[in-house]
Scaffold this motif. Structure first.
Motif, mmCIF file in Angstrom:
data_model
loop_
_atom_site.group_PDB
_atom_site.id
_atom_site.type_symbol
_atom_site.label_atom_id
_atom_site.label_comp_id
_atom_site.label_asym_id
_atom_site.label_seq_id
_atom_site.Cartn_x
_atom_site.Cartn_y
_atom_site.Cartn_z
ATOM 1 N N GLY A 6 30.406 1.787 -42.398
ATOM 2 C CA GLY A 6 29.639 1.368 -41.234
ATOM 3 C C GLY A 6 30.437 0.579 -40.221
ATOM 4 N N PHE A 7 31.740 0.412 -40.440
ATOM 5 C CA PHE A 7 32.614 -0.309 -39.524
ATOM 6 C C PHE A 7 33.550 0.670 -38.823
ATOM 7 N N LEU A 8 34.029 0.273 -37.658
ATOM 8 C CA LEU A 8 34.973 1.069 -36.882
ATOM 9 C C LEU A 8 36.238 0.253 -36.674
ATOM 10 N N LYS A 9 37.385 0.830 -37.024
ATOM 11 C CA LYS A 9 38.676 0.166 -36.834
ATOM 12 C C LYS A 9 39.401 0.809 -35.669
ATOM 13 N N MET A 10 39.993 -0.017 -34.812
ATOM 14 C CA MET A 10 40.693 0.511 -33.642
ATOM 15 C C MET A 10 41.834 -0.400 -33.240
ATOM 16 N N THR A 11 42.769 0.172 -32.514
ATOM 17 C CA THR A 11 43.851 -0.619 -31.940
ATOM 18 C C THR A 11 43.357 -1.273 -30.652
ATOM 19 N N MET A 12 44.157 -2.193 -30.129
ATOM 20 C CA MET A 12 43.794 -2.835 -28.872
ATOM 21 C C MET A 12 43.741 -1.806 -27.748
ATOM 22 N N ALA A 13 44.658 -0.852 -27.753
ATOM 23 C CA ALA A 13 44.661 0.187 -26.721
ATOM 24 C C ALA A 13 43.399 1.032 -26.795
ATOM 25 N N GLU A 14 42.857 1.217 -27.987
ATOM 26 C CA GLU A 14 41.618 1.977 -28.145
ATOM 27 C C GLU A 14 40.394 1.123 -27.825
ATOM 28 N N PHE A 15 40.494 -0.178 -28.083
ATOM 29 C CA PHE A 15 39.342 -1.059 -27.907
ATOM 30 C C PHE A 15 38.903 -1.155 -26.450
ATOM 31 N N GLU A 16 39.841 -1.273 -25.531
ATOM 32 C CA GLU A 16 39.490 -1.493 -24.124
ATOM 33 C C GLU A 16 38.630 -0.368 -23.553
ATOM 34 N N PRO A 17 39.020 0.920 -23.683
ATOM 35 C CA PRO A 17 38.125 1.971 -23.179
ATOM 36 C C PRO A 17 36.846 2.098 -23.995
ATOM 37 N N TRP A 18 36.933 1.832 -25.304
ATOM 38 C CA TRP A 18 35.717 1.881 -26.135
ATOM 39 C C TRP A 18 34.707 0.851 -25.647
ATOM 40 N N LEU A 19 35.166 -0.375 -25.380
ATOM 41 C CA LEU A 19 34.255 -1.422 -24.927
ATOM 42 C C LEU A 19 33.617 -1.051 -23.597
ATOM 43 N N GLN A 20 34.394 -0.512 -22.675
ATOM 44 C CA GLN A 20 33.855 -0.136 -21.380
ATOM 45 C C GLN A 20 32.787 0.951 -21.494
ATOM 46 N N SER A 21 32.882 1.763 -22.538
ATOM 47 C CA SER A 21 31.916 2.857 -22.715
ATOM 48 C C SER A 21 30.624 2.407 -23.383
ATOM 49 N N GLN A 22 30.604 1.192 -23.931
ATOM 50 C CA GLN A 22 29.419 0.717 -24.645
ATOM 51 C C GLN A 22 28.296 0.368 -23.678
ATOM 52 N N ARG A 23 27.096 0.799 -23.993
ATOM 53 C CA ARG A 23 25.910 0.490 -23.201
ATOM 54 C C ARG A 23 25.115 -0.577 -23.946
ATOM 55 N N ILE A 24 25.166 -1.788 -23.445
ATOM 56 C CA ILE A 24 24.593 -2.934 -24.137
ATOM 57 C C ILE A 24 23.476 -3.517 -23.284
ATOM 58 N N ALA A 25 22.291 -3.588 -23.833
ATOM 59 C CA ALA A 25 21.138 -4.033 -23.061
ATOM 60 C C ALA A 25 21.156 -5.544 -22.834
ATOM 61 N N ARG A 26 21.477 -6.324 -23.857
ATOM 62 C CA ARG A 26 21.349 -7.772 -23.727
ATOM 63 C C ARG A 26 22.437 -8.351 -22.825
ATOM 64 N N THR A 27 22.100 -9.413 -22.145
ATOM 65 C CA THR A 27 23.025 -10.101 -21.250
ATOM 66 C C THR A 27 23.908 -11.039 -22.058
ATOM 67 N N ILE A 28 25.208 -11.006 -21.806
ATOM 68 C CA ILE A 28 26.173 -11.835 -22.517
ATOM 69 C C ILE A 28 26.669 -12.945 -21.598
ATOM 70 N N LEU A 29 26.652 -14.176 -22.104
ATOM 71 C CA LEU A 29 27.125 -15.326 -21.328
ATOM 72 C C LEU A 29 28.351 -15.993 -21.939
ATOM 73 N N THR A 30 28.564 -15.831 -23.257
ATOM 74 C CA THR A 30 29.667 -16.530 -23.922
ATOM 75 C C THR A 30 30.382 -15.643 -24.932
ATOM 76 N N VAL A 31 31.665 -15.959 -25.147
ATOM 77 C CA VAL A 31 32.490 -15.314 -26.169
ATOM 78 C C VAL A 31 32.968 -16.402 -27.124
ATOM 79 N N GLN A 32 32.613 -16.280 -28.392
ATOM 80 C CA GLN A 32 32.980 -17.288 -29.386
ATOM 81 C C GLN A 32 34.307 -16.936 -30.055
ATOM 82 N N GLN A 33 35.128 -17.957 -30.295
ATOM 83 C CA GLN A 33 36.398 -17.800 -30.997
ATOM 84 C C GLN A 33 36.324 -18.525 -32.346
ATOM 85 N N HIS A 34 36.659 -17.801 -33.426
ATOM 86 C CA HIS A 34 36.634 -18.357 -34.779
ATOM 87 C C HIS A 34 37.882 -17.901 -35.538
#
Length: 330
Positions: A6-34
């Motif tokens: 159920g997980f997807l593994k990708m390189t950074m080069a793959e992540f950037e276009p993948w993220l841009q293609s995602q259709r996300i309904a909820r509004t995002i205000l913060t990015v957490q670092q852990h």
């Protein structure tokens, strides 16, 4: 890309276009670092990404009682990224600060004396943070990008690490875990890859309003009708998610500016976007100074207001109230 469990593994080069293609309904205000702290680099053998991610999910579900793994993404020492919980779901990572957030766990122990971050890992963390800020039009500052260390573990109040805090994402994370360290060492690196500024970015003018979801799950359909087909590949919006509305038709709300994606407005509630203008704004458990203080917000932090009463404003579906005098409305 590779998928497993159920997980997807990708390189950074793959992540950037993948993220841009995602259709996300909820509004995002913060990015957490852990950081994970444990497991650390010694537990990574170069090929056990999925096994380590599955182990974290099992721990979060069995030991913490959560419904899923806490984070949306995990980064690994070789610079790869593995997905976690759905981007439509609120993370379970910083008590009191999970709303409207995306959570990233960085595999390793980045306290002083712990792991030495690899160059590949370092580059992915920086570029990934910038990519998420670009995707969601987040300003590049310490209110859009946040460290777990800045929040008190017991109360959830932001105190910038002055007491009762984890060291996460590590006392040696890009030079340290304090706000000054973030501003001096991490933020400039993200800014090199980002499209935002240090100020507040205005939302697109095409947005008519914001709403919060009041149903446990709200389906997204291809037309403003209950008989219309569900949008393929798009998950339902979850309870409490803040949606952007671009158009309305017969009680249906269009939540995409470029595509015909609709939700039924009966299961939403209008909210207003606001920015804190006080240096520190106390958050109370009810609409008045006689109610207990449950949180603190700082200047430039953003919230969504669902109700106003006698000069007080309620945060979305939470029982948290702010004085209207210290809010600027978009």
């Amino acid at each position: 890309m590779e998928s497993k469990n159920g997980f997807l593994k990708m390189t950074m080069a793959e992540f950037e276009p993948w993220l841009q293609s995602q259709r996300i309904a909820r509004t995002i205000l913060t990015v957490q670092q852990h950081h994970t702290w444990s497991p650390s680099y010694i537990h990574f053998n170069g090929s056990n990404h999925f096994e380590r991610q599955a182990a974290m999910k099992n721990y979060h579900v069995r030991n913490n009682g959560w419904q899923d793994i806490g984070q949306h993404f995990t980064t690994f020492p070789d610079g790869t990224i593995v997905t976690g919980r759905s981007l439509e779901s609120t993370p379970a990572c910083i008590y009191g600060a999970n709303r409207d957030s995306i959570c990233i766990e960085h595999f390793g122990n980045f306290d002083k004396g712990g792991d030495t971050m690899t160059n590949d890992h370092r580059e992915t963390i920086v570029r990934m943070t910038a990519a998420i800020c670009n995707k969601f039009r987040l300003p590049l500052n310490s209110f859009s990008i946040i460290y777990h260390h800045w929040f008190n573990l017991d109360t959830g109040k932001r105190n910038n690490g002055t007491g009762g805090n984890k060291s996460c994402p590590g006392t040696n994370f890009f030079g340290g875990n304090k706000v000054d360290d973030f501003n001096s060492f991490f933020l400039p690196l993200v800014a090199q890859h980002g499209q935002g500024t240090a100020g507040t970015l205005a939302p697109p003018t095409s947005i008519q309003k914001y709403v919060t979801v009041t149903a446990s799950a709200l389906n997204v359909r291809e037309a403003p009708s209950g008989t219309a087909s569900l949008v393929s590949g798009r998950e339902p919006a979850q309870l409490g998610a803040i949606l952007r509305v671009y158009d309305e038709s017969n009680a249906w709300l269009k939540i995409s500016n470029s595509q015909s994606h609709w939700v039924y407005g009966r299961y939403t509630e209008d909210v207003k976007r606001a920015t804190v203008n006080a240096n520190v704004l106390r958050v109370r458990s009810g609409p008045g100074t006689n109610f207990s203080i449950v949180d603190n917000l700082m200047k430039s932090e953003e919230v969504f207001i669902s109700e106003e009463r006698d000069g007080w404003c309620k945060i979305s579906l939470e029982e948290k109230w702010l004085s209207k005098d210290y809010l600027d409305f978009s």
